[in-house]
Design an enzyme around this catalytic site. Sequence first.
Site, PDB file in Angstrom:
ATOM      1  N   GLY A 251       0.801  -1.216   0.156  1.00 21.95           N
ATOM      2  CA  GLY A 251      -0.099   0.045   0.019  1.00 21.95           C
ATOM      3  C   GLY A 251       0.857   1.177   0.005  1.00 21.95           C
ATOM      4  N   ASP A 252       1.936   1.383   0.712  1.00 26.00           N
ATOM      5  CA  ASP A 252       2.893   2.393   0.727  1.00 26.00           C
ATOM      6  C   ASP A 252       3.304   2.407  -0.675  1.00 26.00           C
ATOM      7  OD1 ASP A 252       2.422   2.411   3.619  1.00 26.00           O
ATOM      8  OD2 ASP A 252       4.200   1.530   4.021  1.00 26.00           O
TER       9      ASP A 252
HETATM   10  N1  LIG Z   1      -1.008 -11.096  -3.047  1.00 25.65           N
HETATM   11  C1  LIG Z   1      -1.087 -10.161  -4.013  1.00 25.65           C
HETATM   12  N2  LIG Z   1      -1.058 -10.391  -5.367  1.00 25.65           N
HETATM   13  C2  LIG Z   1      -1.009  -9.709  -6.306  1.00 25.65           C
HETATM   14  N3  LIG Z   1      -0.908  -8.187  -6.049  1.00 25.65           N
HETATM   15  C3  LIG Z   1      -1.049  -7.954  -4.695  1.00 25.65           C
HETATM   16  C4  LIG Z   1      -1.083  -8.867  -3.682  1.00 25.65           C
HETATM   17  N4  LIG Z   1      -1.128  -8.100  -2.412  1.00 25.65           N
HETATM   18  C5  LIG Z   1      -1.070  -6.866  -2.778  1.00 25.65           C
HETATM   19  N5  LIG Z   1      -0.970  -6.614  -3.985  1.00 25.65           N
HETATM   20  C6  LIG Z   1      -1.083  -5.320  -5.037  1.00 25.65           C
HETATM   21  O1  LIG Z   1      -0.587  -4.423  -3.885  1.00 25.65           O
HETATM   22  C7  LIG Z   1      -1.817  -3.356  -3.753  1.00 25.65           C
HETATM   23  C8  LIG Z   1      -1.870  -2.922  -2.326  1.00 25.65           C
HETATM   24  O2  LIG Z   1      -1.925  -3.894  -1.503  1.00 25.65           O
HETATM   25  P1  LIG Z   1      -2.913  -3.887  -0.439  1.00 25.65           P
HETATM   26  O3  LIG Z   1      -2.738  -5.188   0.603  1.00 25.65           O
HETATM   27  O4  LIG Z   1      -4.434  -3.814  -0.782  1.00 25.65           O
HETATM   28  O5  LIG Z   1      -2.480  -2.800   0.576  1.00 25.65           O
HETATM   29  P2  LIG Z   1      -1.891  -2.315   2.116  1.00 25.65           P
HETATM   30  O6  LIG Z   1      -0.555  -2.591   2.232  1.00 25.65           O
HETATM   31  O7  LIG Z   1      -2.404  -0.713   2.074  1.00 25.65           O
HETATM   32  O8  LIG Z   1      -2.903  -3.265   2.890  1.00 25.65           O
HETATM   33  C9  LIG Z   1      -3.096  -4.232  -4.324  1.00 25.65           C
HETATM   34  O9  LIG Z   1      -3.889  -3.307  -4.778  1.00 25.65           O
HETATM   35  C10 LIG Z   1      -2.523  -5.113  -5.352  1.00 25.65           C
HETATM   36  O10 LIG Z   1      -2.508  -4.191  -6.597  1.00 25.65           O
HETATM   37  O1  LIG Z   2       1.334   2.879  11.551  1.00 27.48           O
HETATM   38  P1  LIG Z   2       0.795   1.419  11.426  1.00 27.48           P
HETATM   39  O2  LIG Z   2      -0.738   1.516  10.807  1.00 27.48           O
HETATM   40  O3  LIG Z   2       0.944   0.748  12.588  1.00 27.48           O
HETATM   41  O4  LIG Z   2       1.633   0.425  10.197  1.00 27.48           O
HETATM   42  C1  LIG Z   2       2.874   0.349  10.340  1.00 27.48           C
HETATM   43  C2  LIG Z   2       3.327  -0.704   9.515  1.00 27.48           C
HETATM   44  O5  LIG Z   2       2.912  -0.261   8.354  1.00 27.48           O
HETATM   45  C3  LIG Z   2       3.898  -0.637   7.340  1.00 27.48           C
HETATM   46  O6  LIG Z   2       4.242   0.702   6.758  1.00 27.48           O
HETATM   47  C4  LIG Z   2       3.444  -1.286   5.944  1.00 27.48           C
HETATM   48  O7  LIG Z   2       2.274  -0.813   5.555  1.00 27.48           O
HETATM   49  P2  LIG Z   2       1.374  -1.343   4.226  1.00 27.48           P
HETATM   50  O8  LIG Z   2       1.629  -2.669   4.278  1.00 27.48           O
HETATM   51  O9  LIG Z   2       0.221  -0.999   4.543  1.00 27.48           O
HETATM   52  O10 LIG Z   2       2.134  -0.612   2.974  1.00 27.48           O
HETATM   53  C5  LIG Z   2       5.097  -1.230   7.894  1.00 27.48           C
HETATM   54  O11 LIG Z   2       6.335  -0.743   7.299  1.00 27.48           O
HETATM   55  C6  LIG Z   2       4.933  -0.731   9.259  1.00 27.48           C
HETATM   56  O12 LIG Z   2       5.365  -1.664  10.348  1.00 27.48           O
END
Ligand SMILES: Nc1ncnc2c1ncn2[C@@H]1O[C@H](COP(=O)(O)OP(=O)(O)O)[C@@H](O)[C@H]1O
Ligand SMILES: O=P(O)(O)OC[C@H]1O[C@](O)(COP(=O)(O)O)[C@@H](O)[C@@H]1O
Length: 309
Positions: A251-252
């Site tokens: 997500g980041d």
């Molecule tokens: N298992 C996966 N397979 C393919 N793409 C992924 C997968 N996990 C994440 N992604 C890609 O990364 C994007 C962000 O992941 P997501 O898990 O929704 O975000 P966050 O880290 O904020 O929870 C998704 O919209 C997708 O495009």
């Molecule tokens: O501030 P929060 O919500 O505790 O999340 C921190 C965690 O999220 C992350 O930034 C990862 O975030 P995402 O997987 O949502 O991109 C890690 O590096 C960190 O440990």
Amino acid sequence: MIYTVTLNPAFDKTIYLDELIKGHVNRSVKSIMDIGGKGINVSKVIKSLGGESIALGFIGDENKDKFIKCLNSMGIKNDLVFVAGETRTNIKIVETKANIYTDINQRGFSITPEDLEELLSKLRSYAREGDIFVLSGSLPAGVDNDVYMNLINILKEKGAIIILDADGEALKNGLAAKPDIVKPNINELRMIYEFDDDFNSIVSVGREIIKQGVKKVIISMGNKGAFYIIEDEVFYAKPQRVEVKSTVGAGDSMVAAISFGISKYMEDKEIFKLAVSSATAAIIEEGTKAPSRENVDELMKKVSIERWM
Ligand SMILES: Nc1ncnc2c1ncn2[C@@H]1O[C@H](COP(=O)(O)OP(=O)(O)O)[C@@H](O)[C@H]1O
Ligand SMILES: O=P(O)(O)OC[C@H]1O[C@](O)(COP(=O)(O)O)[C@@H](O)[C@@H]1O
């Protein structure tokens, strides 16, 4: 300039195991330590994409040297406020047999009103019209859950563009201040809205947020892909098939690509392509490593974006 604001940074310790057996002694296959926290990850990915940012926010006095040394070695400019205590360590468990990813994120240090004031005065002095501010991550103790709302109000007055990536009450209150862009994942969206699982219901929530005054909404759905919703257009990106090593930071990476794309005046569809490719390139890296630009470019050639409406 792009500024990332991380109120609650973290060291991310990723532990690889065949399988986690609860209530037993488990032996790790390997472990990796990275600097992280949402805004810090955004700065790492911007760097990897070829952009520049300044990392703002808080850092724990007790273990700040190691953290800042890492930022400096990556060439990431930073101006963090030092606070009493230690920056948290978040545990990321990867079970390789069944591809299960478990995060244990700690609460982190406590912020005093003086710490917050110091950060606010830095933000006030940096912010200029057209700057991009990424506000992301959880809130440390001592900070009210309307903090993002207050930051957005201050930064909007300066004419900055604001991207918010938060959850729970912090996101709900932040939305009330109408940031320009938000990137909730599906779970974060569920914390504040009720909706069915089908894609049209998810898009409806995104459109509702647009009606409230946010300009762009990116809803990420892990292995189900993502939606990019703007005033009168909705794009859907299919997930790209890759070998997943760690989903942390996906997500980041999206948020980083969006801010980078805006800073380069890219078209919306191109920004979305870059965001999805950057997220996918992040999950093929171990731990919380930024994706390589080379992998992002390769994935850009294959990403499939369709107009949803
Ligand atoms: N298992 C996966 N397979 C393919 N793409 C992924 C997968 N996990 C994440 N992604 C890609 O990364 C994007 C962000 O992941 P997501 O898990 O929704 O975000 P966050 O880290 O904020 O929870 C998704 O919209 C997708 O495009
Ligand atoms: O501030 P929060 O919500 O505790 O999340 C921190 C965690 O999220 C992350 O930034 C990862 O975030 P995402 O997987 O949502 O991109 C890690 O590096 C960190 O440990």
